[in-house]
Scaffold this motif. Structure first.
Motif, PDB file in Angstrom:
ATOM      1  N   ILE A  34       0.829  -1.200   0.000  1.00  0.00           N
ATOM      2  CA  ILE A  34       0.000   0.000   0.000  1.00  0.00           C
ATOM      3  C   ILE A  34       0.870   1.258   0.000  1.00  0.00           C
ATOM      4  N   CYS A  35       0.606   2.152  -0.958  1.00  0.00           N
ATOM      5  CA  CYS A  35       1.288   3.442  -1.022  1.00  0.00           C
ATOM      6  C   CYS A  35       0.292   4.537  -0.653  1.00  0.00           C
ATOM      7  N   GLN A  36       0.745   5.508   0.135  1.00  0.00           N
ATOM      8  CA  GLN A  36      -0.129   6.600   0.576  1.00  0.00           C
ATOM      9  C   GLN A  36       0.252   7.908  -0.109  1.00  0.00           C
ATOM     10  N   PHE A  37      -0.764   8.644  -0.543  1.00  0.00           N
ATOM     11  CA  PHE A  37      -0.562   9.928  -1.205  1.00  0.00           C
ATOM     12  C   PHE A  37      -1.490  10.959  -0.570  1.00  0.00           C
ATOM     13  N   ASN A  38      -1.027  12.199  -0.480  1.00  0.00           N
ATOM     14  CA  ASN A  38      -1.815  13.233   0.186  1.00  0.00           C
ATOM     15  C   ASN A  38      -2.284  14.351  -0.744  1.00  0.00           C
ATOM     16  N   SER A  39      -2.195  14.098  -2.050  1.00  0.00           N
ATOM     17  CA  SER A  39      -2.747  15.027  -3.028  1.00  0.00           C
ATOM     18  C   SER A  39      -2.952  14.290  -4.342  1.00  0.00           C
ATOM     19  N   GLY A  40      -3.858  14.822  -5.148  1.00  0.00           N
ATOM     20  CA  GLY A  40      -4.098  14.217  -6.451  1.00  0.00           C
ATOM     21  C   GLY A  40      -2.869  14.272  -7.337  1.00  0.00           C
ATOM     22  N   ARG A  41      -2.142  15.387  -7.290  1.00  0.00           N
ATOM     23  CA  ARG A  41      -0.946  15.527  -8.128  1.00  0.00           C
ATOM     24  C   ARG A  41       0.134  14.524  -7.727  1.00  0.00           C
ATOM     25  N   GLU A  42       0.266  14.305  -6.437  1.00  0.00           N
ATOM     26  CA  GLU A  42       1.247  13.331  -5.945  1.00  0.00           C
ATOM     27  C   GLU A  42       0.913  11.936  -6.474  1.00  0.00           C
ATOM     28  N   LEU A  43      -0.371  11.597  -6.476  1.00  0.00           N
ATOM     29  CA  LEU A  43      -0.805  10.300  -6.998  1.00  0.00           C
ATOM     30  C   LEU A  43      -0.536  10.200  -8.496  1.00  0.00           C
ATOM     31  N   LEU A  44      -0.843  11.257  -9.228  1.00  0.00           N
ATOM     32  CA  LEU A  44      -0.670  11.249 -10.680  1.00  0.00           C
ATOM     33  C   LEU A  44       0.793  11.136 -11.085  1.00  0.00           C
ATOM     34  N   GLN A  45       1.698  11.610 -10.235  1.00  0.00           N
ATOM     35  CA  GLN A  45       3.125  11.561 -10.547  1.00  0.00           C
ATOM     36  C   GLN A  45       3.732  10.182 -10.297  1.00  0.00           C
ATOM     37  N   ALA A  46       2.996   9.329  -9.566  1.00  0.00           N
ATOM     38  CA  ALA A  46       3.491   7.975  -9.309  1.00  0.00           C
ATOM     39  C   ALA A  46       3.431   7.188 -10.615  1.00  0.00           C
ATOM     40  N   SER A  47       4.501   6.520 -10.947  1.00  0.00           N
ATOM     41  CA  SER A  47       4.579   5.833 -12.246  1.00  0.00           C
ATOM     42  C   SER A  47       3.945   4.457 -12.230  1.00  0.00           C
ATOM     43  N   SER A  48       3.574   3.957 -11.056  1.00  0.00           N
ATOM     44  CA  SER A  48       3.036   2.597 -10.964  1.00  0.00           C
ATOM     45  C   SER A  48       1.615   2.508 -11.505  1.00  0.00           C
ATOM     46  N   GLN A  49       1.302   1.352 -12.063  1.00  0.00           N
ATOM     47  CA  GLN A  49      -0.070   1.019 -12.423  1.00  0.00           C
ATOM     48  C   GLN A  49      -0.638   0.199 -11.274  1.00  0.00           C
ATOM     49  N   PHE A  50      -1.373   0.851 -10.404  1.00  0.00           N
ATOM     50  CA  PHE A  50      -1.921   0.171  -9.234  1.00  0.00           C
ATOM     51  C   PHE A  50      -3.089  -0.738  -9.627  1.00  0.00           C
ATOM     52  N   ASP A  51      -3.256  -1.809  -8.851  1.00  0.00           N
ATOM     53  CA  ASP A  51      -4.404  -2.692  -9.053  1.00  0.00           C
ATOM     54  C   ASP A  51      -5.676  -2.026  -8.542  1.00  0.00           C
ATOM     55  N   LEU A  52      -5.523  -1.243  -7.464  1.00  0.00           N
ATOM     56  CA  LEU A  52      -6.681  -0.693  -6.769  1.00  0.00           C
ATOM     57  C   LEU A  52      -6.317   0.675  -6.180  1.00  0.00           C
ATOM     58  N   VAL A  53      -7.157   1.677  -6.438  1.00  0.00           N
ATOM     59  CA  VAL A  53      -6.907   3.027  -5.929  1.00  0.00           C
ATOM     60  C   VAL A  53      -8.103   3.501  -5.109  1.00  0.00           C
ATOM     61  N   PHE A  54      -7.841   3.899  -3.858  1.00  0.00           N
ATOM     62  CA  PHE A  54      -8.857   4.486  -2.987  1.00  0.00           C
ATOM     63  C   PHE A  54      -8.640   6.000  -3.030  1.00  0.00           C
ATOM     64  N   LEU A  55      -9.622   6.729  -3.532  1.00  0.00           N
ATOM     65  CA  LEU A  55      -9.448   8.149  -3.809  1.00  0.00           C
ATOM     66  C   LEU A  55     -10.516   8.997  -3.128  1.00  0.00           C
ATOM     67  N   ASP A  56     -10.070   9.915  -2.259  1.00  0.00           N
ATOM     68  CA  ASP A  56     -10.992  10.831  -1.586  1.00  0.00           C
ATOM     69  C   ASP A  56     -11.494  11.867  -2.587  1.00  0.00           C
ATOM     70  N   ILE A  57     -12.778  12.193  -2.529  1.00  0.00           N
ATOM     71  CA  ILE A  57     -13.347  13.146  -3.477  1.00  0.00           C
ATOM     72  C   ILE A  57     -13.036  14.585  -3.089  1.00  0.00           C
ATOM     73  N   MET A  58     -13.255  14.937  -1.832  1.00  0.00           N
ATOM     74  CA  MET A  58     -13.068  16.315  -1.375  1.00  0.00           C
ATOM     75  C   MET A  58     -11.630  16.542  -0.926  1.00  0.00           C
ATOM     76  N   MET A  59     -10.787  17.059  -1.841  1.00  0.00           N
ATOM     77  CA  MET A  59      -9.393  17.347  -1.520  1.00  0.00           C
ATOM     78  C   MET A  59      -9.052  18.753  -1.992  1.00  0.00           C
ATOM     79  N   GLN A  60      -8.068  19.382  -1.339  1.00  0.00           N
ATOM     80  CA  GLN A  60      -7.568  20.681  -1.759  1.00  0.00           C
ATOM     81  C   GLN A  60      -6.822  20.532  -3.081  1.00  0.00           C
ATOM     82  N   GLY A  61      -6.826  21.594  -3.892  1.00  0.00           N
ATOM     83  CA  GLY A  61      -6.148  21.507  -5.180  1.00  0.00           C
ATOM     84  C   GLY A  61      -6.979  20.668  -6.126  1.00  0.00           C
TER      85      GLY A  61
END
Length: 238
Positions: A34-61
């Motif tokens: 499990i990898c943890q990210f604290n922003s959408g941009r941080e997640l998008l910059q990760a080069s991995s193709q994850f099997d499963l992504v848990f994504l919060d809707i209400m985030m800053q930015g």
């Protein structure tokens, strides 16, 4: 092993969700990373193709909806689970083709149900594998489910959660086959799956399930480089 991303701009909440997921998958006997990210941009910059992504809707930015849209443009083909403290975004979320929608605080029962169905769906998807001769039959070995390969003489042993598969093989040939597949030859007799490495010293590494594997002195520097590169490619936080 499942590769999972959790993205929430609240650090403590993100960590808590990751722990809930890890606990639920542990009960399902399903190994995960499990990898943890604290922003959408941080997640998008990760080069991995994850099997499963848990994504919060209400985030800053970038909010979760915008992140999901950009994620799909990157040809993300895994499963997307939206998380929100409100149900009001359920219908809007369907445009991003989510696999599931969870409401905070996440109920253990609903999380486990979502993970069970996700695991079943992912298992039905194609995965890289080796075909080997074991006894008088051909056996398919999925690379993601192998802790490590061990070689004794001309016999190879694939160590997996469900047991050990024995077949004839040479470590040199296996090493060439697994080039670029996340395996590293840390010892003359071992090819280890970097996804399962939990910790290491100059003498040995420890896998997620507690087993230790020796590291040859001359291979230590190469192992560190390969592990660092693997973590960068798969969203590890360095």
């Amino acid at each position: 092993m499942l590769s999972i991303a959790v993205c929430d701009d609240e650090i403590l909440v993100c960590s808590q969700i990751a722990k809930q997921i890890e606990s639920a998958l542990g009960e399902l006997h399903m190994p995960c990373h499990i990898c943890q990210f604290n922003s959408g941009r941080e997640l998008l910059q990760a080069s991995s193709q994850f099997d499963l992504v848990f994504l919060d809707i209400m985030m800053q930015g970038l909010d979760g909806m915008q992140t999901a849209e950009l994620f799909r443009e990157q040809q993300f083909c895994g499963l997307l689970v939206f998380i929100s403290s409100s149900r009001e975004y359920v219908f809007d979320a369907y445009e991003a083709e989510p696999f599931w929608y969870l409401v905070k605080p996440i109920e253990e029962k609903r999380l486990k149900r979502a993970l069970q169905q996700a695991v079943q769906k992912i298992k039905r998807q194609p995965s890289e594998f080796l075909m080997v001769d074991s006894g008088r039959q051909k056996v398919k070995l999925f690379l993601s489910g192998i802790y490590y390969f061990e070689i004794r003489g001309r016999v190879a042993y694939a160590h997996q959660p469900e047991g050990i598969c024995q077949f004839y093989g040479q470590i040199g040939a296996l090493e060439r086959q697994l080039q670029g597949k996340g395996f590293f030859r840390c010892h003359k007799s071992y090819l280890v799956n970097l996804a399962y490495v939990k910790s290491y010293t100059r003498q040995e590494l420890v896998l997620d399930h507690g087993e230790t594997i020796a590291i040859a002195k001359r291979r230590y520097d190469g192992f560190c480089r390969e592990l660092l590169e693997y973590m960068k490619k798969n969203g590890g936080l360095i």
